[in-house]
Design an enzyme around this catalytic site. Structure first.
Site, PDB file in Angstrom:
ATOM      1  N   LYS A 162      71.706  47.530-131.338  1.00 40.50           N
ATOM      2  CA  LYS A 162      70.357  46.956-131.354  1.00 40.50           C
ATOM      3  C   LYS A 162      69.353  47.914-130.712  1.00 40.50           C
ATOM      4  CE  LYS A 162      69.531  42.918-129.043  1.00 40.50           C
ATOM      5  NZ  LYS A 162      68.361  43.069-128.167  1.00 40.50           N
ATOM      6  N   ASP A 198      73.870  43.476-120.211  1.00 40.09           N
ATOM      7  CA  ASP A 198      73.899  42.494-121.307  1.00 40.09           C
ATOM      8  C   ASP A 198      75.282  41.865-121.482  1.00 40.09           C
ATOM      9  OD1 ASP A 198      71.253  42.963-121.788  1.00 40.09           O
ATOM     10  OD2 ASP A 198      71.590  44.355-123.438  1.00 40.09           O
ATOM     11  N   LYS A 202      66.112  37.515-118.587  1.00 41.54           N
ATOM     12  CA  LYS A 202      66.511  37.919-119.943  1.00 41.54           C
ATOM     13  C   LYS A 202      66.072  36.833-120.926  1.00 41.54           C
ATOM     14  CE  LYS A 202      68.330  41.844-118.893  1.00 41.54           C
ATOM     15  NZ  LYS A 202      67.668  43.077-119.285  1.00 41.54           N
ATOM     16  N   ARG A 208      70.174  33.843-117.540  1.00 39.89           N
ATOM     17  CA  ARG A 208      71.592  33.936-117.921  1.00 39.89           C
ATOM     18  C   ARG A 208      72.537  33.564-116.775  1.00 39.89           C
ATOM     19  NH1 ARG A 208      71.296  39.146-122.065  1.00 39.89           N
ATOM     20  NH2 ARG A 208      70.605  37.887-123.830  1.00 39.89           N
TER      21      ARG A 208
HETATM   22  C1  S3P Z   1      67.341  47.318-123.618  1.00 36.81           C
HETATM   23  C2  S3P Z   1      67.359  47.397-122.256  1.00 36.81           C
HETATM   24  C3  S3P Z   1      67.859  46.329-121.381  1.00 36.81           C
HETATM   25  C4  S3P Z   1      68.728  45.337-122.146  1.00 36.81           C
HETATM   26  C5  S3P Z   1      68.099  44.936-123.450  1.00 36.81           C
HETATM   27  C6  S3P Z   1      67.879  46.149-124.326  1.00 36.81           C
HETATM   28  C7  S3P Z   1      66.796  48.436-124.393  1.00 36.81           C
HETATM   29  O1  S3P Z   1      66.765  45.611-120.844  1.00 36.81           O
HETATM   30  O2  S3P Z   1      68.975  44.201-121.353  1.00 36.81           O
HETATM   31  O3  S3P Z   1      68.940  44.022-124.127  1.00 36.81           O
HETATM   32  O4  S3P Z   1      67.002  48.493-125.628  1.00 36.81           O
HETATM   33  O5  S3P Z   1      66.155  49.310-123.800  1.00 36.81           O
HETATM   34  P1  S3P Z   1      66.009  46.068-119.488  1.00 36.81           P
HETATM   35  O6  S3P Z   1      65.363  47.360-119.740  1.00 36.81           O
HETATM   36  O7  S3P Z   1      65.014  44.982-119.220  1.00 36.81           O
HETATM   37  O8  S3P Z   1      67.089  46.123-118.448  1.00 36.81           O
END
Ligand code: S3P
Length: 459
Positions: A21, A337, A364, A368
């Site tokens: 993702k 995550d 989040k 969570r």
């Molecule tokens: C992500 C960073 C993370 C993660 C999110 C995706 C990203 O968040 O939890 O699902 O793609 O940079 P944070 O930057 O808030 O930790």
């Protein structure tokens, strides 16, 4: 939609998981501001990443989603509902980038749905445009903190307004001339780091970002490939703007965050043996492998290779006797995550697991910590919430019940794995949220669930 899951004997077989993702979002974003056509293979066809596609289309970028089997006839699919039926592996995306200054002002607000990555990273790009734009999302997005990006972007010269003084969406961003800053992130967040790096592409001077712990570095890896002058020394990243980004051909690895559900499922269910093919194993993301191994999990990493600067491998997992561990400190951003599914592993492990330094989980897609405490308690697990994590006393027998997804994809999938390990049947409410990151999750889970003689485990 609600789903009923009956306890299952084991998980067996070979699977692939959809594209990562985080990397899928970044491929669209950098592709859109590069000069020319970026081609993406194994793009994640799920709601979050399609929200990013939609935002760039609204800003005049031609993005074509092509089903491999149809590409010879040239048929291209535009609609989300059609796209979601596809085998994610066959999805190919072409982004007709218009250069750093090629985006046009959209004629309506940009809508990111549930996607925190879209709103935070895109804000960095929008801060550098010479038009004003409004960006918002669903009810979960409008609750999540945005000050962590709006404050440093304002320091760079962007004009941003939003609910609660700019801490909440909807955000109104009036971009313009930006100046580079030296910034120390208060929390290790790849979204904030990436937002500032994207803004840095439009800023005068060198942008320097220091993170307290290393967070996922997909932006840095991909920017380098696109020709950006970016370097890292310990936990500090430096970026100098370049006149143009070079378009790329990108193959996206399978998402380890999606693989994690099956990894834990295979550990806790007896007689399990699964191989998950082509998973991204970037060290900034493999905290789940390290934590499970520390718990005693039988995990093998096979056929390692590098694709577009990202390490990829097959992951084999067999049933394991797990024991409780302590999880805290620098591993947290590498497993952030996966903590909900780690909590499930802990509930089936012998002994106590303590998770600390994970206060970020409260902001989040849902809270969570609260969601997992509520869900696992319903199954009869012994779990308590702490200020920045949870304590789980594993080993007790879990019983099926009725649990909520909290509209959070990773909570829904964690409940599903718990249900497979519990006695009796479980109803999980509102599981449509899995479409956010993994539309085929239940299909794949059904495929590898080996059950007794009394019919399918999931319906
Ligand atoms: C992500 C960073 C993370 C993660 C999110 C995706 C990203 O968040 O939890 O699902 O793609 O940079 P944070 O930057 O808030 O930790």
């Amino acid at each position: 939609m609600d789903i009923t899951i009956r306890g299952s004997r084991s998980l067996r077989g070979q699977i692939t998981v959809p594209g990562d993702k985080s990397i899928s979002h970044r491929a669209i974003m950098l592709g859109a501001i590069a000069q020319g056509v970026t081609e993406i293979e194994r793009f994640l066809m799920a709601e979050d990443c399609l929200a990013t596609v939609d935002c760039f289309r609204k800003m005049g970028i031609d993005i074509r989603i092509i089903h491999e089997n149809m590409s010879s006839t040239g048929k291209e699919i535009a609609g989300k509902s059609e796209v979601l039926d596809f085998n994610p592996e066959n999805a190919k995306v072409k982004v007709f980038g218009k250069g750093l200054h090629g985006l046009k002002k959209p004629d309506c607000p940009l809508y990111v749905g549930n996607s925190g990555t879209t709103i935070r990273l895109l804000s960095g790009i929008l801060a550098g445009q010479d038009f004003d734009v409004e960006i918002t999302g669903d009810e979960s997005i409008r609750r999540r903190p945005m000050g962590r990006v709006t404050e440093p972007l304002r320091l760079m010269g962007a004009n941003i307004e939003g609910a609660e003084g700019g801490n909440k969406a909807p955000l109104k961003i009036r971009g313009g001339k930006l100046f580079a800053i030296n910034y120390r992130l208060p929390v290790a967040s790849a979204q904030v780091k990436s937002s500032l790096l994207l803004a840095g592409l439009y800023a005068k001077g060198q942008t320097t970002i220091e993170e307290p712990e290393k967070s996922r570095d997909h932006t840095e890896i991909m920017m380098k490939a696109f020709g950006v002058d970016i370097s890292r020394e310990n936990n500090t990243v430096r970026l100098n703007p370049v006149p143009e980004l070079r378009p790329q051909k990108i193959t996206i690895p399978g998402d380890i965050s999606s693989a994690a559900f099956f990894m834990v499922g295979a550990c806790i269910l007896p007689d399990s043996d699964i191989i998950i093919k082509n998973v991204g194993i970037n060290p900034t993301r493999t905290g789940i492998v390290d934590a499970l191994r520390l718990m005693g999990a039988d995990i093998e990493i096979l056929n390692e290779s590098i694709t577009n600067g990202e390490p990829v491998a097959d992951i084999r997992v067999r049933s394991s006797r797990l024991k409780g561990i302590n999880v805290k400190g620098p591993i947290i951003p590498r497993i952030i995550d996966e903590i909900p599914i780690l909590a499930v592993a802990a509930a089936f492990a012998e002994g106590v697991t303590v998770i600390k330094d994970a206060g970020e989980l409260k902001v989040k897609e849902s809270n969570r910590i609260a969601a997992m405490v509520d869900g696992l308690s319903t199954f009869g697990a012994s779990i308590t919430e702490t200020e920045d994590g949870m304590v789980i006393e594993g080993g007790g027998k879990l019983k099926g019940g009725r649990v909520k997804s909290y509209g959070d994809h990773r909570i829904a999938m964690s409940q599903a794995i718990t249900a497979l390990g519990a006695e009796g049947s479980t109803i999980i409410e509102n599981v449509d949220c899995v479409n956010i990151s993994y539309p085929d999750f239940f299909k794949t889970l059904t495929k590898i669930s080996v059950h007794g003689s009394s019919g399918p485990a999931i319906h």
